[in-house]
Design a protein around this motif. Structure first.
Motif, PDB file in Angstrom:
ATOM      1  N   PHE A 223      34.111 -39.554  72.124  1.00  0.00           N
ATOM      2  CA  PHE A 223      33.664 -38.723  71.001  1.00  0.00           C
ATOM      3  C   PHE A 223      34.885 -38.176  70.285  1.00  0.00           C
ATOM      4  CE2 PHE A 223      29.171 -38.284  71.942  1.00  0.00           C
ATOM      5  CZ  PHE A 223      29.112 -38.710  73.254  1.00  0.00           C
ATOM      6  N   GLN A 224      35.075 -38.620  69.042  1.00  0.00           N
ATOM      7  CA  GLN A 224      36.194 -38.052  68.279  1.00  0.00           C
ATOM      8  C   GLN A 224      35.682 -36.832  67.535  1.00  0.00           C
ATOM      9  OE1 GLN A 224      36.330 -41.986  66.495  1.00  0.00           O
ATOM     10  NE2 GLN A 224      38.519 -41.974  66.889  1.00  0.00           N
ATOM     11  N   TRP A 225      35.527 -35.726  68.259  1.00  0.00           N
ATOM     12  CA  TRP A 225      34.807 -34.584  67.692  1.00  0.00           C
ATOM     13  C   TRP A 225      35.451 -34.039  66.431  1.00  0.00           C
ATOM     14  CZ3 TRP A 225      30.031 -33.883  68.242  1.00  0.00           C
ATOM     15  CH2 TRP A 225      29.376 -34.195  69.437  1.00  0.00           C
TER      16      TRP A 225
ATOM     17  N   SER B 147      26.950 -43.586  64.450  1.00  0.00           N
ATOM     18  CA  SER B 147      27.183 -44.878  65.091  1.00  0.00           C
ATOM     19  C   SER B 147      28.650 -45.286  65.018  1.00  0.00           C
ATOM     20  CB  SER B 147      26.303 -45.939  64.444  1.00  0.00           C
ATOM     21  OG  SER B 147      26.731 -46.166  63.132  1.00  0.00           O
ATOM     22  N   ASP B 148      29.373 -44.778  64.050  1.00  0.00           N
ATOM     23  CA  ASP B 148      30.742 -45.248  63.867  1.00  0.00           C
ATOM     24  C   ASP B 148      31.754 -44.405  64.634  1.00  0.00           C
ATOM     25  OD1 ASP B 148      33.369 -45.764  62.604  1.00  0.00           O
ATOM     26  OD2 ASP B 148      32.148 -47.075  61.352  1.00  0.00           O
ATOM     27  N   LEU B 149      31.567 -43.077  64.618  1.00  0.00           N
ATOM     28  CA  LEU B 149      32.587 -42.219  65.211  1.00  0.00           C
ATOM     29  C   LEU B 149      32.330 -41.936  66.687  1.00  0.00           C
ATOM     30  CD1 LEU B 149      33.054 -39.822  62.198  1.00  0.00           C
ATOM     31  CD2 LEU B 149      34.595 -41.606  62.954  1.00  0.00           C
ATOM     32  N   ILE B 150      31.174 -42.365  67.179  1.00  0.00           N
ATOM     33  CA  ILE B 150      30.913 -42.232  68.607  1.00  0.00           C
ATOM     34  C   ILE B 150      30.910 -43.629  69.197  1.00  0.00           C
ATOM     35  CG2 ILE B 150      29.285 -41.461  70.364  1.00  0.00           C
ATOM     36  CD1 ILE B 150      28.209 -39.463  68.313  1.00  0.00           C
ATOM     37  N   ARG B 151      31.973 -43.962  69.901  1.00  0.00           N
ATOM     38  CA  ARG B 151      32.049 -45.311  70.476  1.00  0.00           C
ATOM     39  C   ARG B 151      31.942 -45.197  71.976  1.00  0.00           C
ATOM     40  NH1 ARG B 151      36.263 -46.266  66.745  1.00  0.00           N
ATOM     41  NH2 ARG B 151      35.424 -47.255  64.879  1.00  0.00           N
TER      42      ARG B 151
END
Lengths: 294, 315
Positions: free
Chosen positions: A256-258, A248-252
């Protein structure tokens, strides 16, 4: 293929030997193929976690290689307050779950395997059946029940719910281990005037230590990796645990901050991997105990 | 005696005249009381958070959306008529059966390969093969998602190297279904491997020697010695895995969230979507209750297998 005759004893031996050797090297080769296939996702996690966002989106060259390795993703996460919260929450809930589950299941297993009372046989069977009830069958009524207790979006609801996933199997393992302890041992202690609590603490727990380790690892695995309950009952980041926090935090939205996601997966998988690296034998022994005895 | 007050109801009072016997009786009473008290936390936990919710789910599933009126089996009938739900039933069965068969197959092969190699190196290989099973599923599924990513897909890059076109991994129904099954097989195979390996090790060597003397070849040894000896473990493992796979949530939720066009939804993810996300709790409860028959069926046979196994061990 002709059947080997009795007179060519030496030939028979070497051919058997050669056959064995072929089987051995064949097995190694086949296993190597499987290992490579099985380790592709973890390898790709590591590769991506070492890349900067620019390198990931540039799409030049192979995605399977790192051209400019960097630890920025890890550094970002370690200093990122939300990620620290998730990690601490996960650790806290896991410790509580393991402690609660082990206390409950060791006490129950001791009672069910040694003391017994009216209906204890039925209870043992019931405990095993509970283990077969998946969380996805119960999460909707539990949503209501958690709501009544006012624990929606409160991390402590997990401390109540996770033991239900761990206790049945831990009890089952411990019943097996406790039953394998010779009865003479506790009879001797009873004659010497030991109470049941003393027998449990001074004889059963030390003797059944491998089983306790196996059950502890199981409880740890369940609490660290559970996904459905936290996803259903927690929604603000200060209450989240690692499994849902990362998503929930790194996918806004569509961003996607892969690199960071993969680094976070790696950091979050570290505790289980370290524990398994050292204690795998106990766990496998506990898991397969019912299968191998006899 | 202070603890005389905690004697459970239904305990027959000591009738014997001998003083020693009556104190023995009291001791027995005390023992079963302690035994019950030691089990009490377990009973409370399971009662409050497993048994009660299970029955409450049945009650919930018979209410209307606002939970104000009783609608009987209306929710079940409504779901069965819905096309999406028919897809859910189909996909759940496809997902569970295909994945379990593949896991059992690969696990069996791996266990045999492992059984062939000597014990010292076996541990290292086993450790490597267990990695997929050790990483929390929700986290490793994220990696699979990233590998299936449409624009930066690592798999498509390999396909392109061989001159093949991009594959929309999670964008087309059937391919997405296969992807979810692949991830489940990848995650679950190691479990089958260790169970089968343990079972293989428990087959006595003499049986194989006897078979060799009787002139059995490798195939005959497999079908007439190994498989009959492992029958019980195989059935327990397969049925247990069927339960877990059938109720799987993590993979489908993370990989596709049920898409494209609800074609990869399984019971658990669909229940989450309608029950938690859309707020129709009774309908969600009804949806997850559809899992119950198959779970009960599998659980019954697992229990039978385990009891049989315990008796065999005891004998």
């Amino acid at each position: 293929m002709s059947a080997t005759t009795a007179d060519s004893h030496v030939f028979r031996k070497t051919s058997l030997h050669r056959q064995r050797l072929w089987a051995l090297w064949g097995s190694y080769a086949a296993l190597a193929v499987f290992v490579v296939i099985f380790l592709v996702p973890p390898f790709y996690t590591i590769v991506t976690s070492l890349k900067s966002s620019a390198e990931i989106s540039a799409q030049s060259g192979s995605p399977w290689m790192v051209n400019h390795p960097t630890l920025d993703n890890f550094w970002y996460l370690i200093t990122y307050p939300n990620f620290q919260t998730y990690y601490l929450n996960s650790a806290m809930i896991t410790v509580v779950t393991v402690a609660v589950s082990m206390t409950i299941s060791v006490m129950a297993a001791f009672s069910l395997s040694r003391m017994g009372f009216w209906g204890s046989q039925t209870l043992s069977t019931g405990v095993f059946l509970t283990y077969l009830v998946p969380p996805s069958l119960l999460f909707i009524p539990l949503f209501q029940i958690v709501g009544w207790m006012g624990l929606i979006n409160n991390i402590w609801c997990l401390a109540l719910l996770y033991p239900t996933l761990a206790v049945p199997f831990c009890t089952w393992i411990m019943i097996g281990y406790f039953s394998s302890i010779p009865k003479e041992l506790d009879e001797a202690a009873l004659i010497d005037g030991a109470s049941y609590v003393q027998i449990l603490l001074k004889i059963f727990i030390p003797v059944a230590m491998p089983g306790i380790i196996a059950a502890t690892i199981f409880a740890f695995t369940v609490a660290w990796g559970a996904f459905l309950y936290p996803l259903a009952y927690l929604y603000t980041s200060n209450q989240m645990v690692l499994t849902v926090g990362i998503i929930s935090d790194l996918i806004r939205g569509d961003v996607f901050q892969w690199g960071k996601i993969m680094a976070a997966c790696l950091l979050a998988s570290l505790p289980p991997i370290v524990i398994y690296a050292f204690l795998m034998d106990y766990y496998v022994a506990g898991l397969t105990a019912g299968a191998t005895k006899g | 005696m202070a603890d005389g007050t905690t004697i459970p109801v239904g305990m027959t009072p000591a009738r014997s005249n001998a003083g020693g016997s009556s104190s023995m009786k009291r001791f027995a009473n005390r023992k079963s009381t302690t035994a019950f008290l030691l089990c009490l936390p377990l009973i409370l936990l399971v009662g409050c958070f497993v048994v009660y919710p299970a029955f409450y789910a049945i009650y919930l599933s018979m209410l209307n959306k606002k939970m104000t009126a009783f609608v009987g089996l209306g929710n079940f009938a409504f779901l069965l008529k819905r096309h999406t739900f028919q897809l859910v039933i189909f996909q759940s069965c496809l997902f569970a059966i295909t994945a379990v068969v593949l896991k059992a197959f690969f696990g069996f092969i791996l266990a045999h390969l492992m059984h062939n190699i000597p014990g010292t190196t076996q541990k290292i290989w086993r450790g490597l093969l267990l990695v997929p099973w050790v990483i929390p599923l929700a986290l490793s599924t994220l990696t699979w998602w990233w590998m299936f990513d449409p624009s930066y897909s690592a798999f498509n890059w390999i396909l392109n190297q061989f001159g093949l076109d991009n594959v929309p991994w999670l964008g087309v129904g059937w391919i997405a279904r296969l992807c979810t099954i692949t991830v489940n097989v990848w995650f679950g195979t190691p479990f089958f491997m260790i169970m089968y390996l343990a079972a293989l090790k428990s087959v006595p060597e003499q049986l194989y020697e006897a078979a060799s003397i009787d002139g059995a070849n490798a195939r005959q040894k497999l079908f007439f010695v190994t498989l009959p000896m492992m029958r019980n473990i195989i059935s327990i493992t397969v049925l247990f895995s069927l339960i877990v796979t059938f109720a799987d949530f993590d993979i489908v939720r993370i990989l596709t969230s049920g898409g494209p066009q609800d074609q990869t939804h399984v019971f658990a993810t669909y229940a989450f979507q309608i029950g938690i996300q859309s707020g129709d709790i009774p309908l969600g409860a009804a949806d997850s209750l559809f899992m119950f028959p198959i779970l009960a069926f599998a659980a019954f046979f697992v229990l039978r297998g385990v009891t049989q196994r315990t008796k065999e061990i005891a004998a």
